[in-house]
Design an enzyme around this catalytic site. Structure first.
Site, PDB file in Angstrom:
ATOM      1  N   SER A   1       0.820  -1.211   0.000  1.00  0.00           N
ATOM      2  CA  SER A   1       0.000   0.000   0.000  1.00  0.00           C
ATOM      3  C   SER A   1       0.854   1.260   0.000  1.00  0.00           C
ATOM      4  O   SER A   1       1.524   1.558  -0.973  1.00  0.00           O
ATOM      5  CB  SER A   1      -0.956  -0.038   1.192  1.00  0.00           C
ATOM      6  OG  SER A   1      -1.846   1.044   1.161  1.00  0.00           O
TER       7      SER A   1
ATOM      8  N   ASP B   1      -2.672   6.076  -3.394  1.00  0.00           N
ATOM      9  CA  ASP B   1      -1.535   5.420  -2.779  1.00  0.00           C
ATOM     10  C   ASP B   1      -1.033   4.326  -3.722  1.00  0.00           C
ATOM     11  O   ASP B   1      -1.482   4.219  -4.862  1.00  0.00           O
ATOM     12  CB  ASP B   1      -1.910   4.870  -1.406  1.00  0.00           C
ATOM     13  CG  ASP B   1      -3.056   3.871  -1.464  1.00  0.00           C
ATOM     14  OD1 ASP B   1      -3.801   3.864  -2.471  1.00  0.00           O
ATOM     15  OD2 ASP B   1      -3.222   3.087  -0.507  1.00  0.00           O
TER      16      ASP B   1
ATOM     17  N   ASP C   1      -1.408   1.083  -4.053  1.00  0.00           N
ATOM     18  CA  ASP C   1      -2.315   0.063  -4.607  1.00  0.00           C
ATOM     19  C   ASP C   1      -3.671   0.644  -4.980  1.00  0.00           C
ATOM     20  O   ASP C   1      -4.576  -0.102  -5.362  1.00  0.00           O
ATOM     21  CB  ASP C   1      -2.480  -1.113  -3.646  1.00  0.00           C
ATOM     22  CG  ASP C   1      -3.181  -0.730  -2.345  1.00  0.00           C
ATOM     23  OD1 ASP C   1      -3.058   0.427  -1.927  1.00  0.00           O
ATOM     24  OD2 ASP C   1      -3.837  -1.598  -1.748  1.00  0.00           O
TER      25      ASP C   1
ATOM     26  N   ASP D   1      -6.263   1.861  -3.461  1.00  0.00           N
ATOM     27  CA  ASP D   1      -7.536   1.676  -2.759  1.00  0.00           C
ATOM     28  C   ASP D   1      -7.911   2.940  -1.995  1.00  0.00           C
ATOM     29  O   ASP D   1      -9.000   3.021  -1.427  1.00  0.00           O
ATOM     30  CB  ASP D   1      -7.512   0.457  -1.834  1.00  0.00           C
ATOM     31  CG  ASP D   1      -6.512   0.561  -0.696  1.00  0.00           C
ATOM     32  OD1 ASP D   1      -5.643   1.470  -0.725  1.00  0.00           O
ATOM     33  OD2 ASP D   1      -6.559  -0.281   0.223  1.00  0.00           O
TER      34      ASP D   1
END
Length: 446
Positions: A93, A235, A237, A239
């Site tokens: 992340s 960020d 990833d 999400d």
């Protein structure tokens, strides 16, 4: 092994191939025997970790659907809409580039529950028996998962309104998993876009992948320079999504949640409830109440928020870090849909900054204090006794409410520290109380 958001560590140190292989076997036992989808972000070590987890899955007789490099919500959407038993996302992340992680996804596309993660940890400790050679699973490369995810987002917003509004935005992909999907999303929405850090690069050369203000100076400057109505950043990833107003002002995650909750309260049918955590600013609760909605609070963690949304029938939820969940799409944090819905907000209501200026004003100070893991329970109990005359909330850590604000002391799930949040409408009260509780922690621990 599992922290707040998956298993994480420095690649080739804690998170090495041997660990990833064993975790893959454990995941197969708990989430199998059906196929498991796997995807990854752009980190240098992601191919290595993905290969090791896949090998562990296949050694247990589980077939693997390899989606390649896509955002976390894209693999979650794939799991939700296909006949697979679960998913695995290889990502750390927002952590620095030397880190990586293994995030597990349930068959319905949500992040695995604490019970499922505990079962995987238990299986990891076992001597698991692999299958005979003729029953070994196979890996299949799956194309188009990112595109299908983008199409699903487009179907959830008023695309005609957006296209008529001639909106210009600046997007910062942070060299992460959104470098293909988010520019494609903007193209399909008919939005003029300037893209920053739009090349996949696991060294994160533009800036670290945490979408905090100190990492987004280029985004803030570019929004003003090109005359964009909105800026947003993901960020690593994708999400999560945070925003920059047309004036170049960085908007913390709780401000984004407040604006999108207002949009949801005014456009969604059904229950007008927002679910978030005990750490969320009272500013958001005030804004939701003003829009005719209510706020339900949970412990920190997006899976906890998502499951409370399911129980209550709430249309929107999220945390103060830019992770927002939309029930009409999927019960997971979704940076892509958050971006699309904020673009719709601009198309409907105009200036983001004007709406931000109208929000209630609070000051929230976030700090931390060192605390060994074996002293965390002791610290909470001692603090509770010391402040027994105040209103105490034990939903997550210790939240102490005063007449002019509140303080939350919450143990970190990944580090030997306590996170200390202090909020008040009076900035000086928020600051002084934050300093007071940092000192109290030090005094208690000696």
């Amino acid at each position: 092994m599992f922290g707040t958001n998956g298993i994480r560590g420095v690649a080739n140190q804690y998170l090495d191939c041997e660990l990833a292989l064993k975790v893959g076997k454990a995941i197969a036992k708990v989430l199998g025997p059906g196929p498991i989808a796997i995807a990854m972000d752009t980190r240098v070590s992601s191919d290595m970790i993905r290969s090791a987890v896949s090998a562990g899955l296949m050694s247990m007789g589980v077939d693997v659907h390899n989606l390649g490099m896509v955002p976390t919500p894209a693999i979650q959407y794939y799991v939700k809409t296909h006949d697979v038993s679960g998913g695995v996302m290889i990502t750390a992340s927002h952590n620095p580039p030397e880190f990586n992680g293994i995030k597990c996804i349930s068959a319905d596309g949500t992040e695995c529950s604490h019970e499922e993660e505990s079962a995987i940890e238990d299986a990891y400790e076992e001597e698991l028996q692999t299958v005979s050679w003729e029953r070994i699973g196979k890996e299949t490369s799956i194309d188009g998962a990112g595109e299908a995810y983008v199409d699903a987002i487009v179907s959830k917003v008023d695309t005609d309104l957006i296209r008529r509004s001639n909106i210009k935005v600046v997007l910062d992909c942070a060299n992460g998993a959104s470098v293909h999907t988010s520019p494609l999303l903007l193209e399909k929405l008919g939005v003029q876009a300037v893209v920053l850090n739009g090349v996949a690069d696991g060294m994160f050369p533009g800036h670290y992948s945490e979408p905090v203000e100190e990492n987004l100076s280029e985004l803030k400057e570019e929004v003003v320079k090109v005359g964009a109505q909105l800026g947003f950043a993901h960020d690593g990833d994708a999400d999560r999504c945070v925003f920059v107003s047309e004036t170049g002002r960085y908007l913390p995650g709780d401000v984004g949640l407040a604006l999108l909750s207002i949009l949801c309260m005014e456009t969604a049918s059904g229950k007008k409830e927002v679910v978030s955590t005990v750490a969320l600013s009272n500013m958001v609760e005030d804004a939701i109440n003003d829009a005719g909605g209510t706020l339900a609070r949970t412990a920190v963690g997006s899976p906890i928020v998502a499951r409370r949304m399911m129980e209550d029938g709430a249309p929107i939820g999220g945390e103060d870090n830019g992770g927002i969940i939309f029930a009409d799409h999927q019960y997971c944090r979704d940076g892509g849909l958050a971006a699309a819905r904020m673009i719709e907000f601009v198309a409907r209501y105009g200036s983001v900054q004007e709406h931000v200026d109208a929000l209630p004003k609070y000051t929230t100070i976030k700090s931390a204090a060192f605390c060994p893991d074996d002293k965390k329970s002791y610290l909470v109990e001692t603090m509770a006794r010391n402040h027994s005359s105040e209103r105490i909330d034990r939903t997550d850590g210790l939240k102490i409410s005063f007449s002019d604000g509140w303080v939350l002391l919450r143990p970190s799930g990944t580090e030997p520290k306590f996170r200390i949040y202090s909020e008040s409408k009076d900035p000086e009260v928020a600051r002084s109380r934050s300093e007071q509780f940092v000192r109290e922690v030090a005094d208690i621990l000696g």
